[in-house]
Design a protein around this motif. Structure first.
Motif, PDB file in Angstrom:
ATOM      1  N   LEU A  60       4.403   5.076  -7.144  1.00 52.40           N
ATOM      2  CA  LEU A  60       4.344   4.445  -8.466  1.00 52.40           C
ATOM      3  C   LEU A  60       4.928   5.352  -9.541  1.00 52.40           C
ATOM      4  O   LEU A  60       5.668   4.897 -10.430  1.00 52.40           O
ATOM      5  N   TYR A  92       0.821  -1.209   0.000  1.00 53.58           N
ATOM      6  CA  TYR A  92       0.000   0.000   0.000  1.00 53.58           C
ATOM      7  C   TYR A  92       0.858   1.265   0.000  1.00 53.58           C
ATOM      8  O   TYR A  92       0.671   2.149  -0.848  1.00 53.58           O
ATOM      9  N   LEU A 120       7.102  -2.490  -8.226  1.00 53.71           N
ATOM     10  CA  LEU A 120       7.332  -1.673  -7.039  1.00 53.71           C
ATOM     11  C   LEU A 120       8.138  -2.403  -5.973  1.00 53.71           C
ATOM     12  O   LEU A 120       8.858  -1.783  -5.194  1.00 53.71           O
ATOM     13  N   TYR A 173       2.740   1.930  -3.401  1.00 51.67           N
ATOM     14  CA  TYR A 173       1.971   2.475  -4.518  1.00 51.67           C
ATOM     15  C   TYR A 173       1.921   4.000  -4.499  1.00 51.67           C
ATOM     16  O   TYR A 173       1.666   4.620  -5.540  1.00 51.67           O
ATOM     17  N   SER A 191       2.686  -4.147  -9.193  1.00 55.74           N
ATOM     18  CA  SER A 191       3.063  -4.385  -7.794  1.00 55.74           C
ATOM     19  C   SER A 191       4.450  -4.999  -7.709  1.00 55.74           C
ATOM     20  O   SER A 191       5.273  -4.614  -6.865  1.00 55.74           O
TER      21      SER A 191
END
Length: 332
Positions: free
Chosen positions: A113, A107, A290, A110, A287
């Protein structure tokens, strides 16, 4: 229903869906569903049991009712059926471990990003070797992985004919949770997990809890530098997508070296499948971007091409669960 992104209102709503997600992630992290497993409770009782301030709690609970994970009757809250099955620790289909990990690492990642798209750099969790040396972080990671394979494990166990095989190896198999499902499906099997050495004690403890210690063994090492143990079946689940294309090919060659001709490779992952709606797996790919230095989703065709180069043939593929694909290949 998903917001209508052809309207201004729909776009605004879609742009705030992260708020809904954070409500659910917070409820899991606070232990709300575990608390309600002991019995329904009022807002005041939940406040006291979870040692909360109380401000905003009524709206927080009402939001969870709207999402569908709580049920409210006359001011008393209880877990909805799905939450009872999947969000209470100890439940057979518990996925809360993954959600806790997602809330703590994915979480916040992001939020950066745009930085990753500008620079290509991971925002969290890129140094796995460093993370695994932290006992707390390692236990959290294992819990997160259990949340994924607790659902996929029974599906994989039922999707393959284990008869005629004796030794199965799960590469990057964490503390052996997926392997435990496979061993229960194949009573004649012995199992091995290959993972970094600090995972060993967690594996031994989990196998003892599953009463599988006599049939399962752990091999510590680095799968880029060490040989994999010999096996009749090699499993690579949610492993190849952590690495770039060259590294994936290296791991496929390592798997081939661990198998005799006729041995089988099982790869399951969030693959991209031509002609289907890949949105969930495209988001999963972002994801991975990241969280890792080179990871990302790959297509079934890309995997088959690389596996063929590594020495495999006779490919099949099929859906596994909601978003995964299982590819099987035979060692030439």
């Amino acid at each position: 229903m998903a917001p209508d992104v052809q309207t201004a209102a729909g776009l605004l709503r879609f742009g705030n869906l992260f708020c809904d997600a954070k409500v659910l992630l917070t409820a899991v992290e606070l232990g709300l569903f575990a608390e309600l497993e002991d019995g329904p409770a009022t807002t005041a009782e939940i406040r006291d049991r979870l040692d909360l301030h109380g401000r905003g709690l009524a709206h927080f609970l009402a939001t969870l009712v709207s999402i569908g994970v709580l049920v409210e009757e006359d001011g008393v809250f209880r877990n909805a059926d799905g939450a009872q099955r999947h969000l209470v620790p100890g439940a057979d289909e518990f996925v809360g471990g993954f959600l806790i990990g997602a809330g703590r690492t994915l979480y916040p990642a992001y939020g950066n990003l745009g930085e990753t798209l500008r620079t290509g750099a991971a925002q969290a969790g890129g140094d796995f070797a460093k993370m695994i040396e932290d006992p707390g972080a390692l236990a959290q990671f294992a819990q997160m992985m259990d949340g994924l394979n607790e659902t996929l494990g029974p599906l994989l166990a039922g999707a393959f004919d284990w008869s005629g095989h004796r030794r199965v190896l799960d590469v990057g198999g964490c503390r052996g949770n997926l392997l435990s499902h496979v061993l229960r499906a194949g009573p004649g099997l012995t199992g091995q997990v290959f993972d970094l050495p600090p995972m060993g004690p967690l594996f031994e403890r989990h196998m003892a809890e599953q009463d599988l210690s006599e049939r399962a063994s752990f091999h510590g090492g680095d799968f880029f530098t060490d040989r994999l143990p010999a096996a009749d079946v090699v499993i690579c689940g949610h492993v190849l997508s952590d690495w770039n294309a060259d590294e994936r090919l290296t791991l496929l060659r390592k798997a081939a070296d661990a198998l005799e001709p006729g041995g089988e490779l099982l790869v399951y992952d969030r693959m991209l499948v031509a002609g289907t709606d890949n949105r969930e797996n495209l988001v999963a790919s972002l994801s991975l971007m990241l969280m890792t230095d080179g990871g990302g989703a790959y297509s079934v065709a890309e995997l088959q091409e690389q596996a063929r180069t590594a020495g495999f043939g006779r490919f099949t593929h099929r859906p596994l669960g909601a978003y995964d694909t299982l590819v099987t290949a035979v060692r030439n």
